[in-house]
Design an enzyme around this catalytic site. Sequence first.
Site: not given
Length: 258
Positions: A135, A232
């Site tokens: 990520e 998130e």
Amino acid sequence: MPRFAANVTMLFTEVPMLARPDLAREAGFDGVEALFPYDHPVKDWQSALAGLPLALLNTHPGDWGAGDRGHAAVPGAEETFRTSFLRALDLAGQLGASRIHVMAGVARGEQAEATYRDNLAWAAAQAPDLQLTIEPLNPDDMPGYFLNDFDQAARIVDDLALPNLGIQFDLWHAARIHGDADAVWARHKARVNHIQIAGFPNRNEPGGGGFDLTGLCTELDATGYDGWVSAEYLPARATVHGLMWLNALKGRARLIGA
């Protein structure tokens, strides 16, 4: 319909960590993800999940207070990385997690990239039945983090060509890094094996920034995406009072940020 997960590290913080999966289930989430589920015994997590799928966990970052953010790209920390990865792999097996986010760490330069590639190849070989994600994290939130660009991540994923390695598309980080999250998605969606959503520009409830989340879900349906869409974000108020976006996406009401 995509499966929706709640990141219980950031959501439902009104209650203790192990009480959060129950709230996520009651709110209509299909699963949860936890960034670092290492501070509670496995049996306690198993009891807390009670069959609710764990979508993803991260490799252990090391000493966060001392500046550690993982070790996969840190030259000289290969043994530390391998130990932390095997720990994550064991935990994923016991909790039924389907994905592990391999944290790169704070590093830079050609040697760091070579270390990162070697460690990713090694990790993928250890976990052939799991999906591994990398990520890109924006440098404002994560100064010095090695992986800080989606094009950089795509080059590494393409060069390694590992069947169980993909990009974790975080809408917040894509917007912060590149300015246009929609363009990042269009360019790299074929490499994506995990999705995280949040509002922009404040990282609150999903929506905002011009990214069409309803269109995204429709596209995921059409392409047969078998991963997760994980929430998130930083709730602007108590999590349970800000879940209209989840109901909208599950009902396919149009949700696009202005």
